[in-house]
Design an enzyme around this catalytic site. Structure first.
Site, PDB file in Angstrom:
ATOM      1  N   LYS A   3       0.833  -1.213   0.000  1.00 12.04           N
ATOM      2  CA  LYS A   3       0.000   0.000   0.000  1.00 12.04           C
ATOM      3  C   LYS A   3       0.863   1.257   0.000  1.00 12.04           C
ATOM      4  O   LYS A   3       0.593   2.192  -0.761  1.00 12.04           O
ATOM      5  CB  LYS A   3      -0.920  -0.047   1.237  1.00 12.04           C
ATOM      6  CG  LYS A   3      -1.875   1.107   1.351  1.00 12.04           C
ATOM      7  CD  LYS A   3      -3.152   0.701   2.046  1.00 12.04           C
ATOM      8  CE  LYS A   3      -3.001   0.466   3.537  1.00 12.04           C
ATOM      9  NZ  LYS A   3      -2.874   1.725   4.301  1.00 12.04           N
ATOM     10  N   ARG A  52       2.720   5.961  -3.302  1.00 11.85           N
ATOM     11  CA  ARG A  52       3.854   6.777  -3.762  1.00 11.85           C
ATOM     12  C   ARG A  52       4.085   6.624  -5.262  1.00 11.85           C
ATOM     13  O   ARG A  52       4.589   7.542  -5.907  1.00 11.85           O
ATOM     14  CB  ARG A  52       5.109   6.404  -2.962  1.00 11.85           C
ATOM     15  CG  ARG A  52       5.060   6.903  -1.499  1.00 11.85           C
ATOM     16  CD  ARG A  52       6.019   6.137  -0.623  1.00 11.85           C
ATOM     17  NE  ARG A  52       6.172   6.647   0.733  1.00 11.85           N
ATOM     18  CZ  ARG A  52       5.333   6.388   1.747  1.00 11.85           C
ATOM     19  NH1 ARG A  52       4.267   5.635   1.560  1.00 11.85           N
ATOM     20  NH2 ARG A  52       5.575   6.887   2.955  1.00 11.85           N
ATOM     21  N   GLY A  87      -4.841   7.677   5.575  1.00 12.11           N
ATOM     22  CA  GLY A  87      -3.966   8.641   6.235  1.00 12.11           C
ATOM     23  C   GLY A  87      -2.740   8.937   5.382  1.00 12.11           C
ATOM     24  O   GLY A  87      -2.285  10.082   5.300  1.00 12.11           O
ATOM     25  N   ARG A 126      -8.845  11.917  12.367  1.00 11.69           N
ATOM     26  CA  ARG A 126      -7.426  11.687  12.666  1.00 11.69           C
ATOM     27  C   ARG A 126      -6.634  12.996  12.684  1.00 11.69           C
ATOM     28  O   ARG A 126      -6.942  13.931  11.947  1.00 11.69           O
ATOM     29  CB  ARG A 126      -6.834  10.683  11.654  1.00 11.69           C
ATOM     30  CG  ARG A 126      -7.479   9.309  11.813  1.00 11.69           C
ATOM     31  CD  ARG A 126      -6.931   8.301  10.844  1.00 11.69           C
ATOM     32  NE  ARG A 126      -5.546   7.962  11.122  1.00 11.69           N
ATOM     33  CZ  ARG A 126      -4.824   7.176  10.335  1.00 11.69           C
ATOM     34  NH1 ARG A 126      -5.349   6.670   9.230  1.00 11.69           N
ATOM     35  NH2 ARG A 126      -3.578   6.885  10.656  1.00 11.69           N
ATOM     36  N   SER A 145       7.150   8.758  12.522  1.00  5.63           N
ATOM     37  CA  SER A 145       6.081   8.684  11.522  1.00  5.63           C
ATOM     38  C   SER A 145       6.633   8.879  10.121  1.00  5.63           C
ATOM     39  O   SER A 145       7.149   9.954   9.784  1.00  5.63           O
ATOM     40  CB  SER A 145       5.018   9.754  11.794  1.00  5.63           C
ATOM     41  OG  SER A 145       4.185   9.892  10.656  1.00  5.63           O
ATOM     42  N   GLN A 174       4.812   9.002   7.550  1.00  4.64           N
ATOM     43  CA  GLN A 174       3.922   9.915   6.828  1.00  4.64           C
ATOM     44  C   GLN A 174       4.366  11.358   7.033  1.00  4.64           C
ATOM     45  O   GLN A 174       4.394  12.146   6.088  1.00  4.64           O
ATOM     46  CB  GLN A 174       2.480   9.723   7.300  1.00  4.64           C
ATOM     47  CG  GLN A 174       1.911   8.370   6.893  1.00  4.64           C
ATOM     48  CD  GLN A 174       0.529   8.116   7.447  1.00  4.64           C
ATOM     49  OE1 GLN A 174      -0.007   8.895   8.220  1.00  4.64           O
ATOM     50  NE2 GLN A 174      -0.071   7.007   7.044  1.00  4.64           N
ATOM     51  N   ASP A 227       2.122  -1.403  11.749  1.00  2.10           N
ATOM     52  CA  ASP A 227       0.788  -1.768  11.237  1.00  2.10           C
ATOM     53  C   ASP A 227       0.409  -3.211  11.562  1.00  2.10           C
ATOM     54  O   ASP A 227      -0.710  -3.637  11.283  1.00  2.10           O
ATOM     55  CB  ASP A 227       0.742  -1.574   9.716  1.00  2.10           C
ATOM     56  CG  ASP A 227       0.757  -0.100   9.346  1.00  2.10           C
ATOM     57  OD1 ASP A 227       0.408   0.740  10.193  1.00  2.10           O
ATOM     58  OD2 ASP A 227       1.114   0.215   8.190  1.00  2.10           O
ATOM     59  N   LYS A 238      -4.313   5.385  14.708  1.00  2.00           N
ATOM     60  CA  LYS A 238      -4.403   4.727  13.393  1.00  2.00           C
ATOM     61  C   LYS A 238      -5.857   4.779  12.914  1.00  2.00           C
ATOM     62  O   LYS A 238      -6.633   5.584  13.392  1.00  2.00           O
ATOM     63  CB  LYS A 238      -3.885   3.288  13.494  1.00  2.00           C
ATOM     64  CG  LYS A 238      -2.397   3.213  13.830  1.00  2.00           C
ATOM     65  CD  LYS A 238      -1.564   3.796  12.719  1.00  2.00           C
ATOM     66  CE  LYS A 238      -0.081   3.793  13.060  1.00  2.00           C
ATOM     67  NZ  LYS A 238       0.700   4.563  12.091  1.00  2.00           N
ATOM     68  N   ARG A 291      -7.628  -3.611   9.597  1.00  2.00           N
ATOM     69  CA  ARG A 291      -6.683  -4.547  10.212  1.00  2.00           C
ATOM     70  C   ARG A 291      -7.260  -5.228  11.460  1.00  2.00           C
ATOM     71  O   ARG A 291      -6.874  -6.339  11.802  1.00  2.00           O
ATOM     72  CB  ARG A 291      -5.357  -3.850  10.532  1.00  2.00           C
ATOM     73  CG  ARG A 291      -4.680  -3.290   9.266  1.00  2.00           C
ATOM     74  CD  ARG A 291      -3.205  -3.035   9.459  1.00  2.00           C
ATOM     75  NE  ARG A 291      -2.705  -2.115   8.447  1.00  2.00           N
ATOM     76  CZ  ARG A 291      -2.395  -2.448   7.194  1.00  2.00           C
ATOM     77  NH1 ARG A 291      -2.533  -3.692   6.784  1.00  2.00           N
ATOM     78  NH2 ARG A 291      -1.949  -1.552   6.345  1.00  2.00           N
TER      79      ARG A 291
HETATM   80  C1  S3P Z   1       2.714   4.733   6.246  1.00  2.00           C
HETATM   81  C2  S3P Z   1       3.246   5.092   7.465  1.00  2.00           C
HETATM   82  C3  S3P Z   1       2.704   4.617   8.750  1.00  2.00           C
HETATM   83  C4  S3P Z   1       1.773   3.424   8.580  1.00  2.00           C
HETATM   84  C5  S3P Z   1       0.819   3.620   7.454  1.00  2.00           C
HETATM   85  C6  S3P Z   1       1.574   3.816   6.141  1.00  2.00           C
HETATM   86  C7  S3P Z   1       3.320   5.258   5.015  1.00  2.00           C
HETATM   87  O1  S3P Z   1       1.972   5.649   9.360  1.00  2.00           O
HETATM   88  O2  S3P Z   1       1.061   3.198   9.778  1.00  2.00           O
HETATM   89  O3  S3P Z   1      -0.043   2.507   7.315  1.00  2.00           O
HETATM   90  O4  S3P Z   1       3.029   4.744   3.920  1.00  2.00           O
HETATM   91  O5  S3P Z   1       4.135   6.202   5.116  1.00  2.00           O
HETATM   92  P1  S3P Z   1       2.647   6.713  10.348  1.00  2.00           P
HETATM   93  O6  S3P Z   1       3.511   7.601   9.588  1.00  2.00           O
HETATM   94  O7  S3P Z   1       1.459   7.430  10.968  1.00  2.00           O
HETATM   95  O8  S3P Z   1       3.379   5.884  11.372  1.00  2.00           O
END
Ligand code: S3P
Length: 434
Positions: A21, A26, A94, A122, A167, A169, A315, A342, A387
């Site tokens: 995913k 990306r 997210g 969130r 994180s 993200q 995750d 999450k 999940r």
């Molecule tokens: C992700 C980063 C993680 C992960 C999410 C995917 C990503 O989140 O939990 O499912 O693709 O960068 P966080 O950055 O909030 O830890």
């Protein structure tokens, strides 16, 4: 829809689970912003990544979907996106929203980002804060929640940002905004998180430096189109790693799984618990390590999960909590407060379900203590979290009575076809409309 699990069964065979995913999101983003045509294979056709695909189409990017998992993105270059006439709806994702925040902060046009009820609850302050320091203007709802209004035409400045939480993200958001910023943008993280953004930017010919723990890039460059082969998602494979580990008689081969070391916490933790997991055919595909993973049943024991394994397994904890419930003795998790923000509060949601199944547990602010035991049956609430749904589905392998998992629609965000695949491998699962 709901899943009903009849007790027992085991997991046998060979399978390639759907694409990663994180990499799928990306691939669309970077492909859209590159010069030239990006061909993606193994793309995850789940709702989350498809929401990102639709968002870029809405901004004028031509994206064709061919046979399963084959996507062709006609890149428009870093400055070629067009304003969308409507808000961009990232659904449940997210990752889609937080990474897009960074990219949208650097555009010449205004945009609005929204999502479903879970995403709109969130926290986005974690990306709004660094982007504001870079010069972006982002208006959010109370508590920094979506929908977000991002103003265009702002001149961004490169900054150095010490991430307050581990994180990927947030790291990715800041780096992607850095593509549009004047000068250098750099980040440090409290613990290493998944590095797909850095790897993929380099794969698109954009220099990203990592020196003494500081990750940085210079704004103002350009991305060159690249072909992407998306490996199978270790986060989806995780349900079967646990399923085969807990069900006597199991023997499963998961093929072409992404085993980037920033993602393999689930393997490390299961092995510490006594799982029988072996990797073969290790290779590199498009800058990402990939392997085939064989997992056979083995009795598990409870452990104290090392805190350095939390980010690389972030995750996978819902599935790992099922492993802990089936293990001999006590499993302790700490340092995992991120689980509370999450798709659901995964500590609370898993604790509730484990209690329903008769598994003793103590909830901590930043983790949980689980006493291994015998799983009864019962009705489980997923809190609309994919999940949580899949984790309690595999619990059926060791339950004494049927388990009914309510509200499983969100499984399609990350693992379309989970029930069919799981059933082929031996899970006694049936699906009913709610
Ligand atoms: C992700 C980063 C993680 C992960 C999410 C995917 C990503 O989140 O939990 O499912 O693709 O960068 P966080 O950055 O909030 O830890």
């Amino acid at each position: 829809m709901r899943f009903t699990l009849s007790p027992g069964g085991n997991i046998r065979g060979q399978v390639r689970v759907p694409g990663d995913k994180s990499i799928s999101h990306r691939s669309i983003m970077l492909g859209a912003l590159a010069e030239g045509v990006t061909r993606v294979s193994g793309f995850l056709e789940g709702e989350d990544a498809l929401a990102t695909l639709s968002a870029f189409r809405a901004m004028g990017v031509e994206i064709e979907r061919h046979s399963a998992g084959e996507v062709v993105v006609q890149g428009v270059g870093l400055h070629g996106l067009e304003a969308s006439s409507a808000a961009l709806d990232l659904g449940n994702a997210g990752t889609g929203m937080r990474l897009l925040c960074g990219l949208m902060a650097g555009q010449s046009f205004d945009c609005e980002l929204t999502g479903d009820a879970s995403l709109c609850s969130r926290p986005m302050g974690r990306v709004i804060d660094p982007l504001t320091l870079m010069g972006a203007k982002i208006d959010a709802q109370a508590g920094g929640r979506p929908p977000l209004k991002i103003s265009g035409g702002r001149a961004l400045q490169g900054i150095h940002y010490d991430l307050p939480m581990a994180s990927a993200q947030v790291k990715s958001c800041v780096l992607l905004a850095g593509l549009y910023a004047d000068g250098r943008t750099s980040v440090t993280e409290p613990a290493p998180t998944r590095d797909h953004t850095e790897r993929m930017l380099r794969g698109f010919g954009y220099p990203v430096e990592r020196k003494n723990g500081v990750i940085s890039l210079e704004g103002g460059g350009c991305l060159e189109a690249a072909d992407i082969d998306v490996p199978a998602d270790i986060s989806s494979a995780a349900f079967f790693l646990v399923a085969a580990s807990i069900a006597p008689g199991s023997d499963l081969l998961l093929t072409h799984v992404g085993v980037n070391p920033t993602r393999t916490g689930v393997i490390n933790i299961l092995r510490l618990m006594g799982a029988d997991i072996t990797l073969s055919g290790q290779r590199e595909v498009g800058g990402e390590p990939v392997a085939d993973i064989r997992v056979r049943y083995a009795p598990l024991r409870g452990i104290e999960i090392p805190e350095d394994q939390v980010p690389p397994a972030i995750d996978e904890f819902p599935a790992l909590f099922i492993a802990a419930a089936c293990a001999e003795g006590r499993t302790v998790l700490r340092g995992a407060e991120e689980l509370r923000v999450k798709e659901s509060d995964r500590i609370a949601a898993m604790a509730e379900g484990l209690t329903t199944l008769g598994i003793e547990n103590d909830v901590l602010d930043d983790g949980i203590i689980i006493e291994g035991g015998t799983l009864a049956g019962g009705e489980i609430h997923t809190h609309m979290d994919h999940r949580i749904a899949m984790s309690f589905a595999i619990a059926g392998l060791r339950a004494q009575e049927p388990i009914v998992v309510l509200d499983c629609d969100h499984v399609a965000t990350s693992f379309p076809g989970f029930d069919v695949l799981a059933s082929e491998l031996g899970l006694r699962i049936s699906v009913q409309a709610d």
